[in-house]
Design a protein around this motif. Sequence first.
Motif, PDB file in Angstrom:
ATOM      1  N   LEU A  70      43.412  51.120  40.779  1.00 43.01           N
ATOM      2  CA  LEU A  70      42.300  51.859  40.554  1.00 43.01           C
ATOM      3  C   LEU A  70      43.198  53.336  39.817  1.00 43.01           C
ATOM      4  O   LEU A  70      42.268  53.925  39.078  1.00 43.01           O
ATOM      5  N   VAL A  71      43.964  53.647  40.041  1.00 43.04           N
ATOM      6  CA  VAL A  71      44.709  54.692  39.644  1.00 43.04           C
ATOM      7  C   VAL A  71      45.142  54.451  38.072  1.00 43.04           C
ATOM      8  O   VAL A  71      44.751  55.239  37.075  1.00 43.04           O
ATOM      9  N   ALA A  72      45.420  53.273  37.644  1.00 40.95           N
ATOM     10  CA  ALA A  72      45.588  52.992  36.197  1.00 40.95           C
ATOM     11  C   ALA A  72      44.285  52.937  35.545  1.00 40.95           C
ATOM     12  O   ALA A  72      44.143  53.351  34.520  1.00 40.95           O
ATOM     13  N   ALA A  73      43.228  52.604  36.181  1.00 40.47           N
ATOM     14  CA  ALA A  73      42.059  52.614  35.595  1.00 40.47           C
ATOM     15  C   ALA A  73      41.482  53.867  35.412  1.00 40.47           C
ATOM     16  O   ALA A  73      40.787  54.323  34.469  1.00 40.47           O
ATOM     17  N   ARG A  74      41.471  54.628  36.339  1.00 42.80           N
ATOM     18  CA  ARG A  74      40.992  56.184  36.317  1.00 42.80           C
ATOM     19  C   ARG A  74      41.858  56.898  35.158  1.00 42.80           C
ATOM     20  O   ARG A  74      41.071  57.428  34.321  1.00 42.80           O
ATOM     21  N   ALA A  75      43.133  56.402  34.954  1.00 46.66           N
ATOM     22  CA  ALA A  75      43.931  57.163  34.080  1.00 46.66           C
ATOM     23  C   ALA A  75      43.428  56.749  32.579  1.00 46.66           C
ATOM     24  O   ALA A  75      43.421  57.536  31.524  1.00 46.66           O
ATOM     25  N   ARG A  76      42.755  55.597  32.306  1.00 50.15           N
ATOM     26  CA  ARG A  76      42.442  54.814  31.114  1.00 50.15           C
ATOM     27  C   ARG A  76      40.969  55.474  30.736  1.00 50.15           C
ATOM     28  O   ARG A  76      40.594  55.211  29.697  1.00 50.15           O
ATOM     29  N   SER A  77      40.170  55.961  31.891  1.00 48.88           N
ATOM     30  CA  SER A  77      38.879  56.271  31.405  1.00 48.88           C
ATOM     31  C   SER A  77      38.312  57.559  31.968  1.00 48.88           C
ATOM     32  O   SER A  77      37.084  57.800  32.159  1.00 48.88           O
ATOM     33  N   GLU A  78      39.165  58.623  31.437  1.00 50.18           N
ATOM     34  CA  GLU A  78      38.598  59.880  31.878  1.00 50.18           C
ATOM     35  C   GLU A  78      37.428  60.217  31.077  1.00 50.18           C
ATOM     36  O   GLU A  78      37.493  59.937  29.785  1.00 50.18           O
ATOM     37  N   GLY A  79      36.391  60.922  31.524  1.00 51.97           N
ATOM     38  CA  GLY A  79      35.317  61.167  30.966  1.00 51.97           C
ATOM     39  C   GLY A  79      34.179  60.288  30.698  1.00 51.97           C
ATOM     40  O   GLY A  79      33.091  60.609  30.373  1.00 51.97           O
ATOM     41  N   LEU A  80      34.372  59.200  31.341  1.00 52.06           N
ATOM     42  CA  LEU A  80      33.504  57.916  31.224  1.00 52.06           C
ATOM     43  C   LEU A  80      32.689  57.679  32.808  1.00 52.06           C
ATOM     44  O   LEU A  80      33.261  58.369  33.721  1.00 52.06           O
ATOM     45  N   ALA A  81      31.596  57.376  32.565  1.00 51.18           N
ATOM     46  CA  ALA A  81      30.609  57.297  33.896  1.00 51.18           C
ATOM     47  C   ALA A  81      31.077  56.224  34.713  1.00 51.18           C
ATOM     48  O   ALA A  81      30.339  55.288  34.966  1.00 51.18           O
ATOM     49  N   ILE A  82      32.130  56.043  35.278  1.00 52.33           N
ATOM     50  CA  ILE A  82      32.500  55.085  36.239  1.00 52.33           C
ATOM     51  C   ILE A  82      32.915  55.541  37.707  1.00 52.33           C
ATOM     52  O   ILE A  82      33.605  56.630  37.741  1.00 52.33           O
TER      53      ILE A  82
END
Length: 202
Positions: A70-82
Amino acid sequence: MSEAEDFWERRWREMAPPRALRPSPVMVSFVAELEAGRALDLGCARGDDAIWLATRGWRVTAVDIATSALVAARARSEGLAIDYQQHDLGESFPEGEFDLVSAQYLQSPVAFPRARVLQRAARAVARGGLLLVVEHASHRPWGHKPEHDVVFPPAEELAVEIGVEPAEWCTVFLGRREREAKGPNGEIALVADNIVAFRRTI
């Protein structure tokens, strides 16, 4: 920490950082032409499917058991509605109804109540929504060699486990497909997937 959480936490922590976005090609083939809505990505790993969906307008809830993923996913998707959520799906499940519920390769080498989780996934699909479950149907030559022969149940058996009632669903696809896949070091191989895709009608 449960056995499952410990296993997946160690696995994602040990893996190399993700490179290019690599969403599931099966998911893409079924979802690319759909109107964007609410999506639930079960076992989101480092966010490839969730990010692909969000960039196409989907409002995504993405779930995994491992903090590292989840930490890796958040770092890749900043600004997206996830909306990233941590769940051991055998113990807890996201709230709400979704126009797409995607469960990609939830097979696990550690104890996991897969059938019960997929039954809960089906109940989370809104009327008119799509349930998409994809599982490995063959070994990946670059994966760990199993100690024993592994049986891959056909998609029809998986559908029975999920408990989809014909009166409430229509079949979009139910069966096995082969595709070309690329391994972590660029290896190319023909692999197979079992696919269960149903649309809720009521």
